[in-house]
Design a protein around this motif. Sequence first.
Motif, PDB file in Angstrom:
ATOM      1  N   THR A  88      28.642 -19.271  -7.623  1.00 43.00           N
ATOM      2  CA  THR A  88      27.989 -17.963  -7.666  1.00 43.00           C
ATOM      3  C   THR A  88      28.730 -16.921  -8.503  1.00 43.00           C
ATOM      4  OG1 THR A  88      29.058 -17.545  -5.534  1.00 43.00           O
ATOM      5  CG2 THR A  88      26.740 -18.203  -5.504  1.00 43.00           C
ATOM      6  N   MET A  91      24.800 -21.134 -12.808  1.00 42.24           N
ATOM      7  CA  MET A  91      23.704 -20.935 -11.862  1.00 42.24           C
ATOM      8  C   MET A  91      22.335 -20.969 -12.536  1.00 42.24           C
ATOM      9  SD  MET A  91      24.912 -21.007  -8.888  1.00 42.24           S
ATOM     10  CE  MET A  91      23.457 -20.509  -7.971  1.00 42.24           C
ATOM     11  N   THR A 145      20.557 -24.092 -11.420  1.00 38.00           N
ATOM     12  CA  THR A 145      19.917 -24.068 -10.104  1.00 38.00           C
ATOM     13  C   THR A 145      18.668 -23.200 -10.127  1.00 38.00           C
ATOM     14  OG1 THR A 145      22.089 -24.308  -9.050  1.00 38.00           O
ATOM     15  CG2 THR A 145      20.279 -23.574  -7.659  1.00 38.00           C
ATOM     16  N   ILE A 146      18.770 -22.034 -10.737  1.00 34.14           N
ATOM     17  CA  ILE A 146      17.645 -21.089 -10.761  1.00 34.14           C
ATOM     18  C   ILE A 146      16.475 -21.669 -11.559  1.00 34.14           C
ATOM     19  CG2 ILE A 146      16.929 -18.815 -11.605  1.00 34.14           C
ATOM     20  CD1 ILE A 146      19.967 -18.013 -10.974  1.00 34.14           C
ATOM     21  N   TYR A 147      16.770 -22.296 -12.688  1.00 35.44           N
ATOM     22  CA  TYR A 147      15.713 -22.899 -13.503  1.00 35.44           C
ATOM     23  C   TYR A 147      15.060 -24.057 -12.756  1.00 35.44           C
ATOM     24  CZ  TYR A 147      13.452 -24.358 -17.906  1.00 35.44           C
ATOM     25  OH  TYR A 147      12.544 -24.671 -18.885  1.00 35.44           O
ATOM     26  N   LEU A 204      10.522 -16.447 -11.138  1.00 41.91           N
ATOM     27  CA  LEU A 204      11.964 -16.249 -11.283  1.00 41.91           C
ATOM     28  C   LEU A 204      12.490 -15.390 -10.138  1.00 41.91           C
ATOM     29  CD1 LEU A 204      14.686 -16.361 -12.732  1.00 41.91           C
ATOM     30  CD2 LEU A 204      13.882 -14.529 -14.244  1.00 41.91           C
ATOM     31  N   ALA A 251      12.894 -17.405  -6.986  1.00 39.12           N
ATOM     32  CA  ALA A 251      14.098 -18.253  -7.011  1.00 39.12           C
ATOM     33  C   ALA A 251      15.337 -17.432  -6.688  1.00 39.12           C
ATOM     34  CB  ALA A 251      14.234 -18.918  -8.378  1.00 39.12           C
ATOM     35  N   LEU A 252      15.440 -16.251  -7.314  1.00 38.94           N
ATOM     36  CA  LEU A 252      16.600 -15.392  -7.075  1.00 38.94           C
ATOM     37  C   LEU A 252      16.635 -14.897  -5.629  1.00 38.94           C
ATOM     38  CD1 LEU A 252      16.568 -13.271 -10.363  1.00 38.94           C
ATOM     39  CD2 LEU A 252      18.231 -15.022  -9.728  1.00 38.94           C
ATOM     40  N   LEU A 264      18.050 -17.601  -3.212  1.00 41.73           N
ATOM     41  CA  LEU A 264      19.500 -17.787  -3.342  1.00 41.73           C
ATOM     42  C   LEU A 264      20.266 -16.567  -2.828  1.00 41.73           C
ATOM     43  CD1 LEU A 264      19.448 -19.500  -6.839  1.00 41.73           C
ATOM     44  CD2 LEU A 264      20.001 -20.585  -4.661  1.00 41.73           C
ATOM     45  N   PHE A 286      22.531 -12.745 -13.076  1.00 37.46           N
ATOM     46  CA  PHE A 286      22.513 -13.699 -11.962  1.00 37.46           C
ATOM     47  C   PHE A 286      23.630 -13.424 -10.958  1.00 37.46           C
ATOM     48  CE2 PHE A 286      20.285 -17.290 -14.539  1.00 37.46           C
ATOM     49  CZ  PHE A 286      19.074 -16.645 -14.359  1.00 37.46           C
ATOM     50  N   LEU A 339      22.815 -12.757  -7.051  1.00 36.31           N
ATOM     51  CA  LEU A 339      23.088 -13.790  -6.044  1.00 36.31           C
ATOM     52  C   LEU A 339      24.090 -13.312  -5.003  1.00 36.31           C
ATOM     53  CD1 LEU A 339      23.256 -17.068  -8.176  1.00 36.31           C
ATOM     54  CD2 LEU A 339      21.298 -15.964  -7.106  1.00 36.31           C
ATOM     55  N   PRO A 367      16.526  -8.670  -6.694  1.00 36.32           N
ATOM     56  CA  PRO A 367      15.903  -9.654  -7.583  1.00 36.32           C
ATOM     57  C   PRO A 367      14.858  -9.046  -8.517  1.00 36.32           C
ATOM     58  CG  PRO A 367      16.170 -10.594  -5.406  1.00 36.32           C
ATOM     59  CD  PRO A 367      16.565  -9.151  -5.294  1.00 36.32           C
TER      60      PRO A 367
END
Length: 424
Positions: free
Chosen positions: A195, A201, A204-206, A231, A234-235, A238, A400, A404, A410
């Motif tokens: 992180t 990261m 992971t996010i993609y 997107l 996803a953020l 996490l 990111f 995170l 986000p």
Amino acid sequence: MANWYRLTKALVLATGLMTSAAHAQETVVWWDFLAGGDGVRMKQLISDFNAAHQGEIKIDATTLEWGTPFYSKVQTSAAVGEAPDVMTYHASRIPLAVKQGILQEITPQDWNTMGLGKDDYAAATWDAVTVDGKQYAVPLDTHPIVLYYNKDLLAKAGVLGDDGKPKGMDSREGFEATLQALKDSGVKFPLGSVTADGNFMFRTIYSLMGQQDGELMTGNEFLAGDNAEKLQNALSVLQDWTKKGLQSTYTDYPATVALFTSGEAAMMINGVWEVPTMTDLQKEGKLFEWGAVELPVIFDHPSTYADSHTFAIPANKGEKMTAEKRAAVLEVISWISRNSLLWATAGHIPAYAPVTASADYKAMEPNATYSSLTSNMIFDPKTPLAGIAGPIFDVMSTYFVPTLNGEMEPAEAVEEIKLGLEDL
């Protein structure tokens, strides 16, 4: 020497050149960026190749610094005709390299000479080396991220399935229940994640965007339609894990590996290239029982970000490669591709399908378990702006880390990312 003569004969017949089958040893100048566990294995493959081709072909190999330094050196060297005969190259960097004019096409004649072709590779892997219908590299592997896990800690928390894999892998609710059970059992960090490094990261996010069928680029537009929302989704997931104490905070790459191998983190998202680390530690009696599987399905379906190490032939300005040299280069690529079972011990999934279909590979763990993800892989957008250490990575990674770790919302991060990407 039979392989060498067959390759030379095929090249002579295809090009109409008149040459003798008997010739001096060809030296193939090789550059790679492989260090650590996979570097050791590649050096062994090179040694094995040289032994098998003694008196015919010799690889003269040099390992350079990974990332921007490697690609900058290739670009400047090709411009003055001093790049190597063959080199490793990330598939994600190929669109930029083609735009720069520093890669030679791997022609249909080349594929025939090597005895390799489209049917030997996963569709996504083949597409990753293809630009405008032409191939500019030969895939060696795919190297995705996976979920590593400590079987002992999961069993203690009651979240290790009868199949020896983590429970709750098929939904966000299920996986978060597993993380919470680990926390309740006294585990310091249920999940270790990098992180403190937005570039890492991104993977992971993609992946989580891909689980929603999200796209970074649609045509020439960034985050078009509802992709910005995907997107943000996803953020948000996490960030939520961090806020609930389910994921490590501000953790750099070495610290993430250390948290997992010390038992402070029960699971870890990392690249398959860390498999040798775990394997070697366990052989030394310094590691618990562990495994690695495809990422959990947090959204709609499995999807995992991947890149490929490939073999590419530089376009050396002002230098024309002889038929004999090209035949030698193609033999290098073909031989290592066919003998890439050893490469799999570095954690990578060999791109050449006959290797992954072999009984030896299917008996190799945890590789065989996570290799199913090749049908769910997504690669970088096909643009010169993408790829390892590329502009898209740089823009997105800036936002990111604070997001995170709970310092940026986000929605705000996505807005800034979209503006930054559009500026490209």
